[in-house]
Write a protein that holds these residues in place. Structure first.
Motif, PDB file in Angstrom:
ATOM      1  N   THR A 164      84.991  -9.086  67.151  1.00 58.69           N
ATOM      2  CA  THR A 164      84.520  -8.514  65.901  1.00 58.69           C
ATOM      3  C   THR A 164      83.408  -7.516  66.182  1.00 58.69           C
ATOM      4  OG1 THR A 164      85.014 -10.575  64.756  1.00 58.69           O
ATOM      5  CG2 THR A 164      83.515  -9.038  63.647  1.00 58.69           C
ATOM      6  N   PRO A 165      83.652  -6.226  65.904  1.00 57.36           N
ATOM      7  CA  PRO A 165      82.594  -5.234  66.057  1.00 57.36           C
ATOM      8  C   PRO A 165      81.663  -5.280  64.845  1.00 57.36           C
ATOM      9  CG  PRO A 165      84.602  -4.179  65.319  1.00 57.36           C
ATOM     10  CD  PRO A 165      84.931  -5.635  65.526  1.00 57.36           C
ATOM     11  N   ILE A 166      80.382  -5.089  65.087  1.00 59.30           N
ATOM     12  CA  ILE A 166      79.398  -5.022  64.015  1.00 59.30           C
ATOM     13  C   ILE A 166      78.691  -3.675  64.168  1.00 59.30           C
ATOM     14  CG2 ILE A 166      77.394  -6.113  62.950  1.00 59.30           C
ATOM     15  CD1 ILE A 166      78.350  -8.736  64.362  1.00 59.30           C
ATOM     16  N   ASP A 167      79.044  -2.724  63.307  1.00 62.51           N
ATOM     17  CA  ASP A 167      78.527  -1.357  63.373  1.00 62.51           C
ATOM     18  C   ASP A 167      77.229  -1.293  62.572  1.00 62.51           C
ATOM     19  OD1 ASP A 167      78.212   1.333  63.709  1.00 62.51           O
ATOM     20  OD2 ASP A 167      80.178   1.882  62.935  1.00 62.51           O
ATOM     21  N   LEU A 168      76.091  -1.348  63.264  1.00 57.10           N
ATOM     22  CA  LEU A 168      74.795  -1.477  62.607  1.00 57.10           C
ATOM     23  C   LEU A 168      74.117  -0.153  62.261  1.00 57.10           C
ATOM     24  CD1 LEU A 168      73.391  -4.435  64.721  1.00 57.10           C
ATOM     25  CD2 LEU A 168      74.366  -4.511  62.423  1.00 57.10           C
TER      26      LEU A 168
END
Length: 160
Positions: free
Chosen positions: A51-55
């Motif tokens: 799961t990528p978390i684009d912050l």
């Protein structure tokens, strides 16, 4: 969505290596006044989720995260599951995909921890930083050879 989302986490490969003991040797060698014991472990890892978390801004930016899991197997046919991997990576350099990663291989007889800086997600080596249970007090290196986008052959060189 970040470009990071299209990349398999390098740490998933890393940690997997610690899980399955296919070959164990009791080789001892001297380092100064101490004797170290060497053990080689080999296993096969298959990614199960990422799961990528684009912050930050859209696309890969410093601080983006990738959380992942993998299954660990004792055979190249991926039939004998022996453990799981949980971990995460934080993107440090979007140009090279340098990431700081931490992951734990969960095995029946203990956990093995891997932490380190990884560039990209193809073949690489990284440090083993410790463990518990049967793996208490280990250190060493993991060498990861990518088989395809989801699978790797992992070789762990452990010292105690």
């Amino acid at each position: 969505m970040s470009r990071l989302s299209n990349r398999r986490s390098p740490l998933a490969f890393l940690v997997g290596v610690v899980a399955l003991v296919l070959a164990t040797t009791g080789v001892a060698y001297g380092v100064g006044d101490s004797v170290k014991h060497f053990r080689s472990l080999v296993f096969y890892e298959r990614s199960t989720s990422g799961t990528p978390i684009d912050l930050g801004a859209p696309g890969p930016t410093v601080g983006d995260e990738f959380v992942f899991t993998s299954d660990l197997f004792s055979d190249s046919g991926f039939k004998n599951k022996v453990g799981t991997v949980v971990g995460s990576c934080t993107l440090i350099d979007p140009k090279t995909f340098l990431s700081e990663c931490g992951a734990t291989a969960r095995l029946a007889d203990g956990d093995i921890q891997v932490n380190g800086a990884i560039i990209g997600n193809s073949n690489f080596a990284a440090p083993v930083t410790g463990g518990d249970g049967r793996y208490r007090g280990v250190s060493g290196e993991i060498q990861v050879t990518q088989i395809n986008a989801n699978d790797s052959k992992d070789t762990l060189l452990l010292l105690r």
